[in-house]
Scaffold this motif. Structure first.
Motif, PDB file in Angstrom:
ATOM      1  N   GLY A   1       7.888  -2.258  -1.747  1.00  0.00           N
ATOM      2  CA  GLY A   1       7.288  -3.590  -1.697  1.00  0.00           C
ATOM      3  C   GLY A   1       6.773  -3.971  -0.320  1.00  0.00           C
ATOM      4  O   GLY A   1       6.286  -5.090  -0.130  1.00  0.00           O
ATOM      5  N   THR A   2       6.880  -3.064   0.644  1.00  0.00           N
ATOM      6  CA  THR A   2       6.337  -3.329   1.987  1.00  0.00           C
ATOM      7  C   THR A   2       4.852  -3.640   1.840  1.00  0.00           C
ATOM      8  O   THR A   2       4.120  -2.876   1.205  1.00  0.00           O
ATOM      9  CB  THR A   2       6.559  -2.092   2.894  1.00  0.00           C
ATOM     10  N   PRO A   3       4.393  -4.753   2.388  1.00  0.00           N
ATOM     11  CA  PRO A   3       3.018  -5.203   2.127  1.00  0.00           C
ATOM     12  C   PRO A   3       1.934  -4.158   2.385  1.00  0.00           C
ATOM     13  O   PRO A   3       1.029  -3.999   1.568  1.00  0.00           O
ATOM     14  CB  PRO A   3       2.856  -6.417   3.050  1.00  0.00           C
ATOM     15  N   TRP A   4       2.004  -3.420   3.487  1.00  0.00           N
ATOM     16  CA  TRP A   4       0.930  -2.450   3.745  1.00  0.00           C
ATOM     17  C   TRP A   4       0.971  -1.304   2.740  1.00  0.00           C
ATOM     18  O   TRP A   4      -0.074  -0.740   2.406  1.00  0.00           O
ATOM     19  CB  TRP A   4       0.938  -1.953   5.199  1.00  0.00           C
ATOM     20  N   ILE A   5       2.154  -0.965   2.240  1.00  0.00           N
ATOM     21  CA  ILE A   5       2.262   0.096   1.219  1.00  0.00           C
ATOM     22  C   ILE A   5       1.673  -0.400  -0.093  1.00  0.00           C
ATOM     23  O   ILE A   5       0.927   0.324  -0.765  1.00  0.00           O
ATOM     24  CB  ILE A   5       3.725   0.565   1.043  1.00  0.00           C
ATOM     25  N   VAL A   6       1.996  -1.632  -0.470  1.00  0.00           N
ATOM     26  CA  VAL A   6       1.449  -2.213  -1.702  1.00  0.00           C
ATOM     27  C   VAL A   6      -0.075  -2.247  -1.637  1.00  0.00           C
ATOM     28  O   VAL A   6      -0.768  -1.843  -2.585  1.00  0.00           O
ATOM     29  CB  VAL A   6       2.027  -3.629  -1.952  1.00  0.00           C
ATOM     30  N   LEU A   7      -0.612  -2.704  -0.508  1.00  0.00           N
ATOM     31  CA  LEU A   7      -2.057  -2.773  -0.347  1.00  0.00           C
ATOM     32  C   LEU A   7      -2.686  -1.379  -0.372  1.00  0.00           C
ATOM     33  O   LEU A   7      -3.698  -1.161  -1.035  1.00  0.00           O
ATOM     34  CB  LEU A   7      -2.415  -3.505   0.947  1.00  0.00           C
ATOM     35  N   ALA A   8      -2.065  -0.441   0.328  1.00  0.00           N
ATOM     36  CA  ALA A   8      -2.590   0.930   0.351  1.00  0.00           C
ATOM     37  C   ALA A   8      -2.602   1.543  -1.051  1.00  0.00           C
ATOM     38  O   ALA A   8      -3.587   2.164  -1.458  1.00  0.00           O
ATOM     39  CB  ALA A   8      -1.776   1.797   1.310  1.00  0.00           C
ATOM     40  N   LEU A   9      -1.521   1.351  -1.797  1.00  0.00           N
ATOM     41  CA  LEU A   9      -1.469   1.884  -3.166  1.00  0.00           C
ATOM     42  C   LEU A   9      -2.504   1.207  -4.060  1.00  0.00           C
ATOM     43  O   LEU A   9      -3.129   1.860  -4.895  1.00  0.00           O
ATOM     44  CB  LEU A   9      -0.062   1.732  -3.748  1.00  0.00           C
ATOM     45  N   GLY A  10      -2.674  -0.097  -3.895  1.00  0.00           N
ATOM     46  CA  GLY A  10      -3.680  -0.805  -4.682  1.00  0.00           C
ATOM     47  C   GLY A  10      -5.087  -0.312  -4.390  1.00  0.00           C
ATOM     48  O   GLY A  10      -5.882  -0.073  -5.302  1.00  0.00           O
ATOM     49  N   LEU A  11      -5.403  -0.147  -3.111  1.00  0.00           N
ATOM     50  CA  LEU A  11      -6.723   0.353  -2.730  1.00  0.00           C
ATOM     51  C   LEU A  11      -6.920   1.796  -3.173  1.00  0.00           C
ATOM     52  O   LEU A  11      -8.010   2.195  -3.593  1.00  0.00           O
ATOM     53  CB  LEU A  11      -6.927   0.222  -1.221  1.00  0.00           C
TER      54      LEU A  11
ATOM     55  N   VAL B   1      -9.926   1.879   4.561  1.00  0.00           N
ATOM     56  CA  VAL B   1      -8.870   0.882   4.774  1.00  0.00           C
ATOM     57  C   VAL B   1      -7.496   1.520   4.569  1.00  0.00           C
ATOM     58  O   VAL B   1      -6.558   1.248   5.325  1.00  0.00           O
ATOM     59  CB  VAL B   1      -9.069  -0.358   3.863  1.00  0.00           C
ATOM     60  N   VAL B   2      -7.371   2.403   3.579  1.00  0.00           N
ATOM     61  CA  VAL B   2      -6.100   3.112   3.370  1.00  0.00           C
ATOM     62  C   VAL B   2      -5.755   3.931   4.613  1.00  0.00           C
ATOM     63  O   VAL B   2      -4.594   3.948   5.054  1.00  0.00           O
ATOM     64  CB  VAL B   2      -6.148   3.999   2.098  1.00  0.00           C
TER      65      VAL B   2
ATOM     66  N   ALA C   1      -1.882   2.383  11.144  1.00  0.00           N
ATOM     67  CA  ALA C   1      -1.444   1.165  11.836  1.00  0.00           C
ATOM     68  C   ALA C   1      -0.156   0.568  11.262  1.00  0.00           C
ATOM     69  O   ALA C   1       0.602  -0.072  11.985  1.00  0.00           O
ATOM     70  CB  ALA C   1      -2.553   0.127  11.808  1.00  0.00           C
ATOM     71  N   LYS C   2       0.048   0.732   9.948  1.00  0.00           N
ATOM     72  CA  LYS C   2       1.215   0.145   9.278  1.00  0.00           C
ATOM     73  C   LYS C   2       1.403  -1.320   9.705  1.00  0.00           C
ATOM     74  O   LYS C   2       2.465  -1.695  10.211  1.00  0.00           O
ATOM     75  CB  LYS C   2       2.470   0.960   9.560  1.00  0.00           C
ATOM     76  N   PRO C   3       0.374  -2.129   9.485  1.00  0.00           N
ATOM     77  CA  PRO C   3       0.440  -3.530   9.967  1.00  0.00           C
ATOM     78  C   PRO C   3       1.507  -4.339   9.231  1.00  0.00           C
ATOM     79  O   PRO C   3       1.843  -4.053   8.086  1.00  0.00           O
ATOM     80  CB  PRO C   3      -0.958  -4.067   9.659  1.00  0.00           C
ATOM     81  N   GLY C   4       1.982  -5.353   9.906  1.00  0.00           N
ATOM     82  CA  GLY C   4       3.002  -6.230   9.322  1.00  0.00           C
ATOM     83  C   GLY C   4       2.503  -7.049   8.138  1.00  0.00           C
ATOM     84  O   GLY C   4       3.256  -7.395   7.270  1.00  0.00           O
ATOM     85  N   LEU C   5       1.218  -7.337   8.104  1.00  0.00           N
ATOM     86  CA  LEU C   5       0.632  -8.185   7.050  1.00  0.00           C
ATOM     87  C   LEU C   5       1.548  -9.363   6.779  1.00  0.00           C
ATOM     88  O   LEU C   5       1.651  -9.940   5.815  1.00  0.00           O
ATOM     89  CB  LEU C   5       0.346  -7.375   5.778  1.00  0.00           C
TER      90      LEU C   5
END
Length: 156
Positions: free
Chosen positions: A79-89, A145-146, A152-156
């Motif tokens: 559920g880490t935000p950057w992982i969720v975003l990366a998987l979605g993209l 973006v992925v 970067a693994k940003p905090g988002l």
């Protein structure tokens, strides 16, 4: 070398193969279509399909496997935000890529048939080429973006 570093190496290498093969294939297909040299179009379309099967498909499968494995090994929640975003993209790029594969197969077959018949490419080829191109743009941007998120693994 420990397990994490081996998995990371495979992950980074497969990401380069995935994006590099995709960009290279798109570059050659884009420009060969503008050349309108039928023999070249048939060869490039056939090789783009081959590159997708030999390089892109294995990398597509390795990316989420190694990424999720690394997240698990490092204790990062999914559920880490950057992982969720990366998987979605990544999923979005995949939804663009699947029809592109189908289009490439059809375009390669049409180009080969036109060469054998000594004719021209049908109008359907050019419609497919437009769809192929327009599906590639958002997929490529999503993958850039992925890449950023992976590094970067940003905090988002």
């Amino acid at each position: 070398m420990n397990t994490y570093l081996i998995i990371k190496w495979v992950h980074v290498l497969s990401s380069v193969v995935l994006v590099g093969t995709g960009f290279g294939s798109a570059f050659y297909m884009f420009f060969v279509n503008r050349s309108r040299v039928l023999g070249a179009q048939a060869v490039v379309a056939r090789l783009v399909v081959r590159a997708d099967w030999w390089f892109t498909t294995p990398a597509v499968l390795l990316q989420p496997l190694t990424g999720l494995w690394m997240a698990n090994l490092s204790g990062l929640p999914l559920g880490t935000p950057w992982i969720v975003l990366a998987l979605g993209l990544y999923g979005f790029a995949g939804l663009c890529w699947l029809p592109v594969v189908w289009l490439q197969l059809r375009m390669a077959a049409m180009a080969q048939a036109a060469v054998l018949a000594g004719g021209e490419l049908p109008a359907r080829y050019w419609r497919y080429a437009r769809w192929w191109e327009w599906l590639g743009y958002p997929a490529f941007v999503a993958m850039l973006v992925v890449f950023y998120l992976m590094v970067a693994k940003p905090g988002l």
